[in-house]
Design a protein around this motif. Structure first.
Motif, short mmCIF file in Angstrom:
data_model
loop_
_atom_site.label_atom_id
_atom_site.label_comp_id
_atom_site.label_asym_id
_atom_site.label_seq_id
_atom_site.Cartn_x
_atom_site.Cartn_y
_atom_site.Cartn_z
N SER A 74 0.85 -1.11 -0.04
CA SER A 74 -0.02 0.06 0.05
C SER A 74 0.91 1.43 0.01
O SER A 74 0.52 2.22 -0.72
CB SER A 74 -0.85 -0.03 1.23
N LEU A 75 1.94 1.15 0.71
CA LEU A 75 3.00 2.27 0.96
C LEU A 75 3.49 2.62 -0.51
O LEU A 75 3.55 3.76 -0.96
CB LEU A 75 3.93 2.16 1.87
N VAL A 76 3.85 1.62 -1.21
CA VAL A 76 4.52 1.73 -2.52
C VAL A 76 3.62 2.18 -3.66
O VAL A 76 3.87 2.95 -4.42
CB VAL A 76 5.01 0.16 -3.09
N ILE A 77 2.17 1.82 -3.46
CA ILE A 77 1.32 2.33 -4.27
C ILE A 77 0.95 3.94 -4.16
O ILE A 77 0.97 4.57 -5.05
CB ILE A 77 0.01 1.59 -4.06
N TRP A 78 0.92 4.32 -2.93
CA TRP A 78 0.67 5.55 -2.59
C TRP A 78 1.68 6.55 -2.96
O TRP A 78 1.70 7.46 -3.65
CB TRP A 78 0.53 5.68 -0.99
N THR A 79 3.36 6.11 -2.85
CA THR A 79 4.27 6.68 -3.26
C THR A 79 4.31 6.75 -5.02
O THR A 79 4.61 7.89 -5.39
CB THR A 79 5.62 5.92 -2.75
N ALA A 80 4.05 5.71 -5.54
CA ALA A 80 3.85 5.69 -6.93
C ALA A 80 2.82 6.53 -7.44
O ALA A 80 3.04 7.40 -8.43
CB ALA A 80 3.61 4.16 -7.43
N ASN A 81 1.78 6.74 -6.91
CA ASN A 81 0.65 7.69 -7.35
C ASN A 81 1.12 9.04 -6.97
O ASN A 81 0.93 9.72 -7.89
CB ASN A 81 -0.51 7.41 -6.34
N LEU A 82 1.85 9.51 -6.02
CA LEU A 82 2.22 10.79 -5.83
C LEU A 82 3.36 11.18 -6.61
O LEU A 82 3.50 12.25 -7.38
CB LEU A 82 2.91 11.01 -4.39
N GLY A 83 4.16 10.04 -7.21
CA GLY A 83 5.16 10.39 -8.17
C GLY A 83 4.61 10.72 -9.64
O GLY A 83 5.10 11.61 -10.34
N GLY A 84 3.39 9.85 -9.84
CA GLY A 84 2.77 10.06 -11.07
C GLY A 84 2.36 11.55 -11.06
O GLY A 84 2.26 12.12 -12.32
N GLN A 85 2.10 12.04 -9.98
CA GLN A 85 1.14 13.26 -10.07
C GLN A 85 2.09 14.50 -10.36
O GLN A 85 1.95 15.58 -10.73
CB GLN A 85 0.41 13.68 -8.83
N ILE A 86 3.59 14.31 -10.12
CA ILE A 86 4.24 15.16 -10.41
C ILE A 86 4.57 15.64 -11.75
O ILE A 86 4.68 16.80 -12.04
CB ILE A 86 5.81 14.81 -9.90
N ARG A 87 4.34 14.70 -12.73
CA ARG A 87 4.68 14.93 -14.09
C ARG A 87 3.09 14.85 -14.76
O ARG A 87 3.23 15.50 -15.92
CB ARG A 87 5.39 13.87 -14.78
N HIS A 88 2.52 14.23 -14.32
CA HIS A 88 1.12 14.03 -14.76
C HIS A 88 0.02 14.76 -14.16
O HIS A 88 -0.83 14.34 -13.33
CB HIS A 88 0.57 12.68 -14.99
N SER A 89 -0.10 16.18 -14.36
CA SER A 89 -1.15 16.89 -13.61
C SER A 89 -2.46 16.76 -14.00
O SER A 89 -3.31 17.03 -12.99
CB SER A 89 -0.80 18.45 -14.17
N GLU A 90 -2.91 15.79 -14.99
CA GLU A 90 -4.20 15.42 -15.15
C GLU A 90 -4.64 14.46 -14.32
O GLU A 90 -5.91 14.43 -14.11
CB GLU A 90 -4.38 14.84 -16.59
N ILE A 91 -3.88 13.88 -13.17
CA ILE A 91 -4.41 12.88 -12.45
C ILE A 91 -4.28 13.31 -11.09
O ILE A 91 -4.76 12.67 -9.99
CB ILE A 91 -3.67 11.56 -12.46
N ARG A 92 -4.03 14.63 -10.95
CA ARG A 92 -4.19 15.18 -9.59
C ARG A 92 -5.49 15.66 -9.06
O ARG A 92 -6.35 15.83 -9.88
CB ARG A 92 -3.28 16.62 -9.50
N ALA A 93 -5.67 15.33 -7.65
CA ALA A 93 -7.09 15.52 -7.22
C ALA A 93 -7.40 16.82 -7.11
O ALA A 93 -8.70 17.02 -7.04
CB ALA A 93 -6.92 14.71 -5.80
N TYR A 94 -6.46 17.81 -7.12
CA TYR A 94 -6.62 19.08 -7.09
C TYR A 94 -5.68 19.92 -7.90
O TYR A 94 -4.78 19.50 -8.30
CB TYR A 94 -6.45 19.61 -5.54
N ASP A 95 -5.97 21.11 -8.18
CA ASP A 95 -5.25 21.89 -8.77
C ASP A 95 -3.71 22.48 -7.97
O ASP A 95 -4.08 23.47 -7.14
CB ASP A 95 -5.88 22.98 -9.69
N ALA A 96 -2.90 21.82 -7.84
CA ALA A 96 -1.86 22.48 -6.93
C ALA A 96 -1.13 23.53 -7.44
O ALA A 96 -1.16 23.99 -8.79
CB ALA A 96 -0.90 21.24 -6.82
N GLN A 97 -0.52 24.31 -6.71
CA GLN A 97 0.15 25.31 -6.80
C GLN A 97 1.32 24.98 -7.81
O GLN A 97 2.13 23.97 -7.46
CB GLN A 97 0.56 26.31 -5.84
N THR A 98 1.88 25.79 -8.98
CA THR A 98 2.96 25.40 -9.65
C THR A 98 4.16 26.18 -9.41
O THR A 98 3.68 27.40 -9.09
CB THR A 98 2.76 25.41 -11.18
N ASP A 99 5.50 25.93 -9.20
CA ASP A 99 6.38 26.72 -8.66
C ASP A 99 7.22 26.95 -9.81
O ASP A 99 7.59 26.18 -10.58
CB ASP A 99 6.96 25.92 -7.37
#
Length: 99
Positions: A74-99
């Motif tokens: 479960s931790l691996v899946i959670w970490t991989a999901n967060l990693g995917g959100q870094i480059r794939h903004s379309e899977i983010r649950a919210y519109d994060a601030q871009t820096d």
């Protein structure tokens, strides 16, 4: 190996459109927790191999390792999901601030 290459990968994607420092920091924190979980599970499995050498493995120990493996998965899946959100903004649950 993946944990050790994270800094290099972060350097490559910083500055790309849609990049979010916040999500990268979340991913890095999750990666640390996941690595710790993997290490603890590995140590427990090794201890079991040594302790139960030549004997039948106790049922409770098998269940303990199974539960630990499910938690680490479960931790691996959670970490991989967060990693995917870094480059794939379309899977983010919210519109994060871009820096």
């Amino acid at each position: 190996p993946l944990y050790l290459t994270g800094e290099t990968a972060a350097g490559v994607i910083k500055g790309l459109p849609g990049f979010s420092d916040h999500i990268l920091e979340q991913h890095q924190a999750a990666a640390g927790v996941t690595l710790a979980g993997c290490i603890v599970l590995g140590i427990a499995a090794l201890a079991g191999l040594l302790y139960f050498r030549g004997r039948i493995v106790a049922n409770w120990f098998g269940v303990l390792l199974l539960v630990g493996a499910l938690v680490v998965a479960s931790l691996v899946i959670w970490t991989a999901n967060l990693g995917g959100q870094i480059r794939h903004s379309e899977i983010r649950a919210y519109d994060a601030q871009t820096d």
